[in-house]
Design an enzyme around this catalytic site. Structure first.
Site, PDB file in Angstrom:
ATOM      1  N   HIS A  70      43.175  25.951 -94.710  1.00  0.00           N
ATOM      2  CA  HIS A  70      43.910  26.921 -95.535  1.00  0.00           C
ATOM      3  C   HIS A  70      45.218  26.312 -96.039  1.00  0.00           C
ATOM      4  CE1 HIS A  70      44.510  30.804 -97.215  1.00  0.00           C
ATOM      5  NE2 HIS A  70      45.443  31.230 -96.365  1.00  0.00           N
ATOM      6  N   HIS A  99      50.798  26.416 -96.910  1.00  0.00           N
ATOM      7  CA  HIS A  99      50.559  27.697 -97.574  1.00  0.00           C
ATOM      8  C   HIS A  99      51.514  27.923 -98.752  1.00  0.00           C
ATOM      9  CE1 HIS A  99      49.530  31.965 -98.040  1.00  0.00           C
ATOM     10  NE2 HIS A  99      48.512  31.744 -97.223  1.00  0.00           N
ATOM     11  N   ASP A 144      42.877  34.633 -91.805  1.00  0.00           N
ATOM     12  CA  ASP A 144      43.744  33.629 -92.417  1.00  0.00           C
ATOM     13  C   ASP A 144      45.123  33.533 -91.767  1.00  0.00           C
ATOM     14  OD1 ASP A 144      41.651  33.507 -94.208  1.00  0.00           O
ATOM     15  OD2 ASP A 144      42.892  33.779 -95.994  1.00  0.00           O
ATOM     16  N   HIS A 147      44.084  38.832 -91.409  1.00  0.00           N
ATOM     17  CA  HIS A 147      45.085  37.820 -91.092  1.00  0.00           C
ATOM     18  C   HIS A 147      45.496  37.904 -89.628  1.00  0.00           C
ATOM     19  CE1 HIS A 147      45.368  38.400 -95.459  1.00  0.00           C
ATOM     20  NE2 HIS A 147      45.836  37.176 -95.525  1.00  0.00           N
TER      21      HIS A 147
END
Length: 233
Positions: free
Chosen positions: A104, A108, A53, A198
């Site tokens: 995503h 964010h 991510d 990540h």
């Protein structure tokens, strides 16, 4: 109390409830494969899924790609639209390396479930456009920032034609807890699990080092790395 505060309180409650959901899914003999209004927590067969991510990032994404190439592992990269806009070349490189691109959100924002429903839809739609403009490929998977799901988020995901993807193994690598701790957490993975790591949002040197140690061990156990919901086949 303002509508914003109510939404934040609701989102925070969901956030902590989802810790319990993930704990149950981790212990299940077969984590849930997902549905239209329920996230994917698992994958079928003698397999696991590696999801990455918050990128793309100019330093950590290339290092992650080199690592995955050495082990011939295919992963899903959940990309932040604003970062794709900055580095479309990296989005194209991820795709060219055989990995799958996921949505995503555009910026964010957290807690994601606290956003008004129109803002959720905008975050998803804008990221779809950024990724498609950069790569020519429209993502089929979506992960809410922080895994912060709600009925509105799941509804917007479904309306966008996307599959919601969560996780079962979270080494909290974004906190930089140490290579050994991240490695141990990843090595607890077993068939059916979705792993969370990540490549953006900070220094990810510990993540890269931990994956270098953990991936051969998982492969030696006979686990295959697949894509959640068989997207991008």
């Amino acid at each position: 109390m303002s509508g914003r505060l109510v939404r934040v309180g609701y989102a925070q409650t969901l956030h902590y409830l989802l810790f319990g959901v993930r704990a149950v899914q981790f212990r299940c003999s077969r984590p849930a494969l997902g549905a239209r209004h329920w996230p994917v927590f698992g994958v079928p067969g003698q397999s696991v899924a590696l999801t990455i991510d918050d990128g793309p990032h100019p330093e950590w994404t290339p290092r992650m790609l080199d690592l995955l190439a050495r082990h011939r592992i295919r992963a899903t990269f959940f990309l932040v639209g604003a970062r794709v806009r900055e580095r479309p070349d990296l989005a194209r490189r991820i795709l060219a390396a055989g990995h799958v691109l996921g949505n995503h959100s555009m910026s964010h924002p957290q807690p994601f479930a606290a956003l008004p429903a129109p803002s959720v839809r905008t975050e998803i739609a804008a990221t779809q456009r950024e990724i498609e403009d950069a790569t020519g490929v429209e993502p089929r998977l979506f992960r809410a920032p922080g895994g912060n799901w709600s009925r509105d988020v799941l509804r917007a995901t479904a309306e966008s034609g996307l599959v919601p993807v969560d996780w079962t193994v979270n080494p909290s690598d974004w906190r930089s807890p140490g290579v050994d701790r991240i490695t141990r957490s990843l090595c607890r993975s077993r068939a059916g699990h979705v792993l969370l790591c990540h490549d953006g949002g900070g220094d990810r040197s510990q993540t890269v080092a931990a994956l270098e140690a953990a991936l051969p061990r998982l492969l030696d156990r006979g686990l295959r790395f697949v894509i959640p919901a068989a997207a991008g086949r």
